[in-house]
Design an enzyme around this catalytic site. Structure first.
Site, PDB file in Angstrom:
ATOM      1  N   SER A  11     -40.894 -29.028 -18.200  1.00 24.23           N
ATOM      2  CA  SER A  11     -41.439 -27.981 -17.449  1.00 24.23           C
ATOM      3  C   SER A  11     -42.489 -27.334 -18.363  1.00 24.23           C
ATOM      4  O   SER A  11     -43.456 -26.847 -18.117  1.00 24.23           O
ATOM      5  CB  SER A  11     -40.720 -26.906 -17.239  1.00 24.23           C
ATOM      6  OG  SER A  11     -39.858 -27.308 -16.050  1.00 24.23           O
TER       7      SER A  11
ATOM      8  N   ASP B 128     -45.248 -21.447 -17.182  1.00 23.08           N
ATOM      9  CA  ASP B 128     -46.351 -22.332 -16.570  1.00 23.08           C
ATOM     10  C   ASP B 128     -47.824 -21.410 -16.786  1.00 23.08           C
ATOM     11  O   ASP B 128     -48.701 -21.913 -17.251  1.00 23.08           O
ATOM     12  CB  ASP B 128     -46.356 -22.670 -15.145  1.00 23.08           C
ATOM     13  CG  ASP B 128     -45.134 -23.635 -15.161  1.00 23.08           C
ATOM     14  OD1 ASP B 128     -44.588 -24.038 -15.941  1.00 23.08           O
ATOM     15  OD2 ASP B 128     -44.599 -23.710 -13.809  1.00 23.08           O
TER      16      ASP B 128
ATOM     17  N   GLU C 279     -39.995 -20.115 -14.914  1.00 27.89           N
ATOM     18  CA  GLU C 279     -40.813 -20.976 -14.647  1.00 27.89           C
ATOM     19  C   GLU C 279     -42.120 -20.723 -14.782  1.00 27.89           C
ATOM     20  O   GLU C 279     -43.170 -21.084 -15.155  1.00 27.89           O
ATOM     21  CB  GLU C 279     -40.445 -22.020 -13.634  1.00 27.89           C
ATOM     22  CG  GLU C 279     -41.175 -23.124 -13.416  1.00 27.89           C
ATOM     23  CD  GLU C 279     -41.080 -24.326 -14.598  1.00 27.89           C
ATOM     24  OE1 GLU C 279     -40.062 -24.888 -14.637  1.00 27.89           O
ATOM     25  OE2 GLU C 279     -42.021 -24.631 -15.281  1.00 27.89           O
TER      26      GLU C 279
END
Ligand code: NAG
Ligand code: NAG
Ligand code: NAG
Length: 573
Positions: A480, A286, A282
């Protein structure tokens, strides 16, 4: 005369006695109670009486309704005050407790020889540290150790606590007490494909070139506003790896310096170790898709430690920290791709958190969250009997981002969406939501709350993102991925606005739901659905829907809607 004096003395003695009264003489009443710990937690007995607990007291904020009005005034493009964001001190005027609240609560703590320190800019959140035994008597409760079975993590919580009757109107909640958050488990991805990459066409795969193409983002135009920070929140030991970023930029953005990186900010023992085995999917996603899309925008990775004292895994602490920060380091956009189920948090605590987003929004930060990756099933997906809204997307003062497929014309089937049971439908979406509900009729009635804040607000491409993770190229999908892409577009718009001497966009929703803005800057997404809880989920259609929100942004159209180019002839420039 003499009698009078003696009466006066007697009265004074009485007052002293009242002040010295042990707490047990204040009438106590249960303030919050739950029948059992949350799913997955068991009681493992009493903690040692001397163990130190840190508790947070959220005091009643004096005028949240007033701050809400101000938020609309500064965030609605139709308002004369559009863009006139508030300072931290101006926000604090609405949020600080009244002097009556503060003195009442402080007097109570003093009776117990406790002194509290304020831990928020407005002083509405107080912190005390005390041994378990003392906390038990202060709150007429019995704290226990609860073990989360899947992770083995323990936390000290209680199923119910009491407050003095005369203080109940002054205190919103005390944490951590009755909240049982599963440790934020790693982000959920619809797919992680680590097979060797066949080169696939854009649409089937996503990378910065595909995304910049899909959204018409001109990578030659480099952002140059040094204080226009795009913040990326990192929780649960998700670390952003610099070597992975460098490898990603070298292959995906050969036109920019591969040593381009992010600033690290750590909160509550957060860290960002660089051991390759600790590189997080993640965090890498990001970071790679903010630095890779928002060309030239300074990115800060804000890593929050696992034991942030808010009892909310740091979700509240990160916001209160940013509210206290000077404006030149406070991000104009904050992107977060982690979520909980709304029902796992007591409503009062969810409200404290949502009010913190309200404050940061009023100060001009766009607070952006992914909407969830299991359709209408929250973070559970299938095992639900009622649709599960995610948090913080349930809060009206954040912008919730769902997902569309690689061509941008259809919802991704995992796109989280639904209706809050805690927060009512805010004005900016009321007519859109009403139109959707009319179309829906009585389908799913009883499975969702038709008077709640509805989400997502918008959506962006989310499938098959190529990222570098632990030196390998893998593909991941999810909201996400959509959230950092959308956040990057907002950061680029802010750069241009600031370059023209204009304020950043701040709280986005009144802008995103505005009909003129939509006509130029948002493509309605009319196909797809978001199954979950054993149902086919909601269906995307004409107008807003709880699958894709108002739709998929058109970057050049948003520039046009903002007057950064002629909306009728805006082109790739
Ligand atoms: C949309 O924003 C424009 C300004 O850009 C404003 O004039 C208009 O009134 C807004 N529309 C609505 C429905 O609020
Ligand atoms: C930033 O970039 C814009 C256009 O890309 C340019 O017009 C402006 O002069 C630049 N500003 C600074 C401070 O370099
Ligand atoms: C539905 O939402 C409203 C508005 O937030 C709330 O007052 C109500 O309690 C909710 N109903 C249920 C059953 O959760």
């Amino acid at each position: 005369m003499v009698r009078l004096v003696s009466q006066f003395i007697a009265l004074a003695a009485l007052v002293c006695a009242a002040l010295a009264k042990p707490m047990s003489e204040r009438a106590m009443a249960v303030y919050d109670r739950r029948p059992a710990p949350a799913r997955g937690f068991v009681n493992s007995g009493a903690p040692s009486a001397g163990k130190q607990l840190t508790l947070r007291l959220a005091l009643k904020q004096n005028n949240i309704a007033g701050l809400e009005k101000r938020l609309y005034a500064v965030s609605d493009p139709a308002s004369v005050e559009y863009g006139h964001h508030l300072s931290a001190d101006e926000v604090a005027e609405f949020v600080k407790p009244t002097s009556d609240t503060l003195s009442s609560v402080t007097a109570w703590l003093t009776e117990h020889d406790l002194s509290a320190k304020p831990v928020s800019h407005a002083g509405d959140i107080l912190e005390i540290t005390l041994p378990v035994a003392k906390a038990n008597s202060l709150l007429a409760t019995e704290f226990s150790v609860f073990t989360h079975l899947d992770s083995g993590k323990t936390s000290i919580r209680t199923l119910s606590y009491s407050l003095p009757v005369d203080l109940q109107a002054h205190i919103d909640n005390i944490t951590p007490t009755t909240s049982f958050l599963p440790p934020v488990v790693g982000p959920q991805f619809a797919a992680v494909d680590s097979s060797p990459q066949k080169r696939q066409a854009c649409g089937l795969v996503n990378n910065p070139a595909c995304i910049n193409g899909l959204y018409d983002i001109n990578t030659k135009r480099k952002a140059n506003q040094s204080t226009n920070i795009l913040g990326v929140a990192g929780f649960i030991d998700q670390y952003a790896n610099e070597a992975d970023l460098k490898q990603f930029l070298a292959s995906q953005r050969p036109d920019i310096d591969p040593s381009t990186t992010f600033t690290l900010q750590t909160l509550y023992d957060g860290s960002n170790p660089q051991d390759p085995s600790l590189s997080g999917i993640e965090a890498n996603l990001d970071i790679q898709y903010t630095i890779g899309i928002a060309t030239g925008v300074p990115v800060t990775f804000i890593s929050v430690g696992p034991d942030a004292p808010d009892g909310l895994s740091g979700f509240l602490d990160i916001i209160n920290t940013l509210i206290s920060e000077p404006s030149d380091t406070r991000p104009n956009v904050l992107s977060t791709s982690y979520a909980f189920d709304e029902q796992d948090l007591p409503q009062s605590l969810a409200t404290t958190l949502c009010n913190a987003y309200l404050q940061l929004g009023a100060m001009g930060t766009s607070v952006i969250f992914s909407s969830g990756d299991l359709g209408v099933g929250g973070t559970r997906g299938l095992t639900c009997t009622r649709f599960l809204p995610t948090l913080p997307s349930n809060c009206p003062w954040v912008t919730s981002v769902g997902a569309v497929n690689g061509y941008g014309d259809q919802a991704a089937s995992y796109s989280g969406g639904g209706f809050s049971n805690y927060f009512p439908t805010p004005d900016y979406q009321a007519s859109d939501v009403a139109a959707f509900l009319q179309m829906l009729g009585d389908q799913y009635s009883g499975l969702y709350n038709s008077t709640g804040r509805a989400f997502p607000d918008v959506s962006a491409t989310g499938n098959n993102f190529e990222i570098v993770w632990q030196g390998q190229v893998v593909q991941v999908s999810g909201t996400s991925a959509s959230a950092p892409v959308f956040a990057s577009m907002i950061a680029l718009l802010n750069d241009e606005l600031i370059g023209h001497g204009r304020p950043p966009l701040g709280f986005l929703n009144p802008f995103l739901y505005n009909a003129t803005v939509r006509s130029f800057g948002i493509a309605d997404v009319r196909f797809g659905s978001n199954p979950g809880c054993g149902t086919a989920g909601f269906t995307a259609g004409t107008g807003w829907d709880p699958v894709t929100g108002v739709g998929n942004p058109k970057f050049y159209g948003l520039r046009g809607a903002l007057g950064l180019c002629d909306p009728l002839s805006c082109s790739f420039e």
